[in-house]
Design an enzyme around this catalytic site. Structure first.
Site, PDB file in Angstrom:
ATOM      1  N   CYS A  47     -24.255  27.545 -29.804  1.00 17.13           N
ATOM      2  CA  CYS A  47     -22.860  27.273 -30.188  1.00 17.13           C
ATOM      3  C   CYS A  47     -22.165  28.545 -30.687  1.00 17.13           C
ATOM      4  CB  CYS A  47     -22.842  26.180 -31.268  1.00 17.13           C
ATOM      5  SG  CYS A  47     -21.233  25.949 -32.056  1.00 17.13           S
ATOM      6  N   CYS A  50     -20.222  28.191 -34.016  1.00 17.62           N
ATOM      7  CA  CYS A  50     -21.156  28.101 -35.150  1.00 17.62           C
ATOM      8  C   CYS A  50     -21.458  29.492 -35.694  1.00 17.62           C
ATOM      9  CB  CYS A  50     -22.455  27.427 -34.732  1.00 17.62           C
ATOM     10  SG  CYS A  50     -22.292  25.717 -34.194  1.00 17.62           S
TER      11      CYS A  50
END
Length: 305
Positions: A47, A50
């Site tokens: 991700c 993230c």
């Protein structure tokens, strides 16, 4: 200007940030949140957002000095927890207090919004701790964002005098000085920062800002650059030079758009110089700046189309 900083509070608490698993979730989140709020960061290795958000969360938690803790949960390795809480996308962040989720958000928020989330959680639980140094740095950053560079530099300078080892303040002072054209002073400040702090996000941003200030000194008059780019809209060098001038003038979105256009014209021009310059812009602005997030989307839309 009157002093903004008094004597600070106690040192940072221990064990503020932990990687949490299915086995440790009850202890490190549910039970720990009976004492102080626990922020749970649901993330994944694949991700991209993230990777932007987690360092911002960690920084905000450390600055809260024990008023809140952070638990990081890899959803791929801990699917049971993610399923129980209905996690459908990452990053997703929950705020737990007294064993229950009391607040949440999704996506990589700007640093200011992350700090507001942490502050709200701490205030609601009664664990908020006042930190005059952090408050002064926040104020200086606001001035920097508003392009009030003189005031920002003065506040950062006061913080450095009070806390000379504070990398946020030293890097912020370098950025403010570079923005005022005091590039030599900015470089001197950065030159005194220890090598083991070179990876500090604010230090990296300050170095990128100083490098850009040096570049802008060599590109010439902005009006002439705009005229050259208008006369030769398909010429990468003209747009590239104009982008540097525009960024130095604070017209960041326009600067990014010109470099993205260079990528459209020829993404391999000068061995990918436009991409490298965009990354330097993003480093100078910081990973959670709205212009950085928008600019990365624009760059990706061209590179991966």
């Amino acid at each position: 200007m009157e002093p903004l900083i008094g004597e600070g509070a106690g040192g940072e608490g221990a064990d503020l940030i932990k990687d949490v698993t299915v086995e440790s979730f009850r202890t490190d989140v549910l039970e720990a949140s009976m004492e102080v709020p626990v922020i749970v960061d649901f993330w994944a290795t694949w991700c991209g957002p993230c990777k932007q958000l987690t360092p911002v969360l960690e920084k905000a938690v450390v600055e809260a000095k024990g008023a809140v803790r952070l638990a990081k949960v890899d959803i791929d390795a801990n699917q049971t927890i993610a399923a129980q809480l209905g996690i459908q996308s990452v990053p997703t962040v929950f705020g737990f207090f007294r064993g229950q989720p009391v607040d949440a958000f999704q996506g990589a928020l700007p640093e200011s919004e992350v700090k507001a989330f942490v502050k709200k959680l701490c205030e609601a639980s009664g664990t908020d701790v006042q930190d005059p140094v952090a408050d002064a740095i926040d104020q200086a950053r606001e001035r920097l964002a508003d392009e009030d560079y003189g005031v920002a530099a003065e506040i950062f300078r006061q913080v450095v005098q009070h806390a000379p080892d504070n990398m946020d303040a030293r890097a912020g002072l370098a950025r403010a000085l570079a923005a005022q054209g005091e590039t030599d002073q900015a470089e001197e400040i950065l030159g005194g920062i220890p090598e083991d702090q070179a990876g500090h996000p604010d230090v990296a941003a300050a170095r990128a800002a100083v490098d850009l200030a040096r570049q802008s000194e060599s590109v010439g008059d902005l009006a002439a650059l705009e005229a050259a780019a208008a006369a030769a809209p398909r010429e990468p060098q003209a747009r590239f030079d104009l982008a540097i001038g525009l960024f130095a003038a604070g017209r960041r979105s326009e600067a990014i758009d010109h470099l993205v256009e260079v990528l459209r014209i020829d993404r391999n021009w000068q061995d990918g110089a436009a991409r490298e310059q965009l990354i330097q812009f993003f480093d100078a602005m910081g990973p959670t700046d709205e212009e950085t997030v928008a600019g990365r989307r624009k760059m990706s839309s061209v590179l991966f189309s």
